[in-house]
Design a protein around this motif. Structure first.
Motif, PDB file in Angstrom:
ATOM      1  N   SER A 335      41.464 -20.184  -9.703  1.00 19.25           N
ATOM      2  CA  SER A 335      40.288 -19.699  -9.119  1.00 19.25           C
ATOM      3  C   SER A 335      40.550 -20.082  -7.592  1.00 19.25           C
ATOM      4  N   VAL A 336      39.345 -19.421  -6.860  1.00 11.97           N
ATOM      5  CA  VAL A 336      39.277 -19.550  -5.715  1.00 11.97           C
ATOM      6  C   VAL A 336      37.822 -19.627  -5.247  1.00 11.97           C
ATOM      7  N   HIS A 337      37.176 -19.887  -3.993  1.00 12.97           N
ATOM      8  CA  HIS A 337      35.862 -19.992  -3.819  1.00 12.97           C
ATOM      9  C   HIS A 337      35.239 -18.645  -3.532  1.00 12.97           C
ATOM     10  N   ALA A 338      34.307 -18.296  -3.923  1.00 11.14           N
ATOM     11  CA  ALA A 338      33.576 -16.956  -3.944  1.00 11.14           C
ATOM     12  C   ALA A 338      33.505 -16.142  -2.579  1.00 11.14           C
ATOM     13  N   LEU A 383      29.963 -20.951  -8.129  1.00  7.37           N
ATOM     14  CA  LEU A 383      28.380 -21.418  -7.911  1.00  7.37           C
ATOM     15  C   LEU A 383      27.453 -20.304  -7.102  1.00  7.37           C
ATOM     16  N   PRO A 384      28.017 -19.902  -6.066  1.00  4.91           N
ATOM     17  CA  PRO A 384      27.218 -18.514  -5.224  1.00  4.91           C
ATOM     18  C   PRO A 384      27.187 -17.389  -6.303  1.00  4.91           C
ATOM     19  N   VAL A 385      28.031 -17.299  -7.012  1.00  6.67           N
ATOM     20  CA  VAL A 385      27.783 -15.859  -7.926  1.00  6.67           C
ATOM     21  C   VAL A 385      26.845 -16.436  -9.064  1.00  6.67           C
ATOM     22  N   VAL A 425      18.277 -24.745 -13.816  1.00  7.71           N
ATOM     23  CA  VAL A 425      19.572 -25.452 -13.735  1.00  7.71           C
ATOM     24  C   VAL A 425      20.329 -24.819 -12.645  1.00  7.71           C
ATOM     25  N   VAL A 426      20.618 -23.671 -12.408  1.00  8.39           N
ATOM     26  CA  VAL A 426      21.199 -23.098 -11.438  1.00  8.39           C
ATOM     27  C   VAL A 426      20.522 -23.437 -10.180  1.00  8.39           C
ATOM     28  N   GLY A 427      19.308 -23.312  -9.807  1.00  2.96           N
ATOM     29  CA  GLY A 427      18.607 -24.025  -8.850  1.00  2.96           C
ATOM     30  C   GLY A 427      18.677 -25.342  -8.339  1.00  2.96           C
TER      31      GLY A 427
END
Length: 521
Positions: A335-338, A383-385, A425-427
């Motif tokens: 995986s890579v960053h968004a 996390l951004p997604v 939780v995402v917030g």
């Protein structure tokens, strides 16, 4: 020529039946000299071997043919003449014989010439710190209960015979770089020259003689460690006989019986200890009164080029990022960053890790896997997604078995029962990008202690814990600085406390008091 059957019959007729030579000659139709030769020699078979080969036509030209053959052998392989061309050259000098005689003579000449030097070698001698030899071998071990063929890198110092071995899953270029770095760090430095066979990870092209075109990255590594690479002649293992012998020694002493380890790290730690243990007890082949370790410590180690630190040894190749933020390398996905989605990246493959860069910035880093069809996730990359699609937190593949810090994990479990628990939780997780993991975990711990758990509570605690920014220091220009600082006189405000119309002193009238009052306002 006497055949074996005739010799056997002559011997039986004389020794068993007792016949005379005259009778044997008459019965078998052979000469008396033949019968006497068989009986006197005691041999059971005879073969004719010509001691001198008559060369009626080629004989006068033998010296010229040998001269042509020697000159032909000294040429580069691609420039050598075929035997037909050599025959034509000899005809140009006046030879009128056939081609077969020339071909047979040349074959015998080559055979005698190679036999004379095939078993003869020149002993080599190296100064301390002058050279090392490098090679690979394949060994079979049990890694985590699975029978595995490991690739073992061998490095051996030519003077002291001190060696270092390390096992890898591949023989790729990044493994070569890592093996050199670990060997030089273990030995405490590098030699002036490195002797290699023509492995593809080091040599791109082989030219005439010792000329080689080395791989660019391999030359960078040699330049980093100040080593001059030297390549052996193709298919000439005797030119690096020390390390070839070491392969057999290590296989017999280290890998027999079959080794069993849980991981490559455990195996390599054991091999490193065995290298030192063997060097301490093995007698040096030339200096019989000292061990390999003693010669290494006394002669080789002080003469080595100082260790220059690790070389950034990676194998680079481009890759594309899929819509699920994955790149493929060596049959696995990472995986890579968004923020890297939709744009090409460059994979830097090291021996034990994978670094993924985009425009020079690291967008992913993982421990390297050597199996097949594995997917390696880093949940923080998504996390951004997740901020846009919080529902993916419950069933998203990257978030399965996500090892969050204890306090954050407790908050996540407590909020799982809320209707909008995933969004909350995402917030909280999104705040990690600005405040850091430690600050968010401390805020979650405080919220748990207070008994009130929600996204707003955690974010409020984070806001209160943030330190106010330090005031900016403004440099005052020299022209605006005060020469005489004003003196504060608060007594003038006492006049405002007196009732209107009360004279301050006998000389004041009401109009003066009013004017002063207006001036103060």
């Amino acid at each position: 020529m006497l055949v074996v059957e005739t010799v056997a019959r002559i011997r039986r007729e004389f020794f068993v039946k007792g016949k005379s030579i005259k009778e044997i000659v008459r019965d078998l139709g052979v000469s008396r000299n033949t019968v006497r030769k068989v009986l006197r020699s005691g041999e059971t078979a005879f073969a004719y071997e010509r001691s001198v080969q008559p060369l009626p036509k080629l004989g006068p030209w033998a010296a010229d043919l040998e001269r042509l053959l020697e000159a032909n052998d000294r040429k580069a392989r691609r420039e050598r003449l075929t035997m037909i061309r050599v025959f034509e050259e000899l005809q140009g000098l006046g030879y009128r014989g056939g081609y077969d005689a020339v071909r047979r003579y040349a074959s015998a000449w080559h055979r005698d010439r190679s036999a004379a030097t095939a078993t003869a070698y020149v002993p080599l001698s190296f100064a301390p710190g002058e050279a090392y030899r490098f090679d690979w071998s394949h060994e079979v071990v049990l890694i985590a209960g699975v029978t595995t063929t490991v690739k073992v890198a061998h490095m051996r110092l030519c003077h002291s015979r001190m060696f270092y071995v390390r096992a890898y899953p591949r023989e790729s270029q990044e493994m070569v770089f890592d093996a050199h770095d670990r060997a030089f760090a273990f030995l405490g430095g590098a030699c002036q020259r490195g002797i290699y066979d023509n492995m593809k990870t080091a040599v791109d092209a082989i030219f005439v003689g010792r000329e080689r075109r080395y791989n660019r990255r391999f030359e960078q590594m040699c330049g980093h460690y100040l080593v001059e690479p030297v390549a052996c002649t193709p298919a000439s293992g005797w030119e690096k006989g020390q390390v070839e012998n070491q392969v057999g020694l290590v296989r017999e002493r280290f890998f027999t019986p079959r080794l069993r380890f849980k991981s490559y790290e455990e195996l390599n730690a054991w091999l490193e200890d065995r290298c030192v243990a063997y060097a301490r007890q093995a007698v040096h082949p030339e200096l019989k009164d000292r061990t390999v370790w003693e010669v290494f410590e006394a002669a080789d180690r002080p003469a080595l080029i100082a260790y220059r630190g690790p070389f950034d040894g990676f194998h680079a190749l481009p890759a594309a990022v899929s819509k699920t933020l994955l790149v493929r390398f060596d049959y696995n996905k990472y995986s890579v960053h968004a923020k890297a989605a939709g744009r090409p990246v460059e994979i830097h493959a090291y021996a034990e890790r994978i670094v993924i860069r985009q425009n020079g910035e690291i967008v992913g880093e993982h421990a390297r896997r050597f199996g097949r069809d594995q997917v390696i996730y880093d949940p923080w990359h998504y996390l951004p997604v997740l901020a846009r699609k919080p529902g993916a937190l419950r069933n998203g593949a990257p978030f399965k078995d996500w090892a969050l810090p204890p306090a954050i994990e407790r908050v996540r479990r407590r909020l799982a029962t809320h209707p909008d628990g995933d969004r909350q939780v995402v917030g909280i997780l999104t705040a990690i990008t600005s405040d850091g993991v430690d600050a968010v975990e401390a805020a979650c711990a405080e919220a748990l202690a207070g008994g009130t758990i929600s996204r707003d509570v955690v974010l409020n605690i984070l806001t209160r814990r943030r330190e106010p920014p330090a005031p900016l220091a403004i440099a005052t220009p020299e022209g605006l600085q005060l020469t005489h600082e004003p003196v504060a006189d608060c007594a003038r405000y006492d006049r405002l406390r007196r009732p209107y119309g009360t004279p301050h002193d006998p000389g004041d009238d009401g109009n003066a008091q009013a004017r002063r009052h207006a001036a103060c306002l």
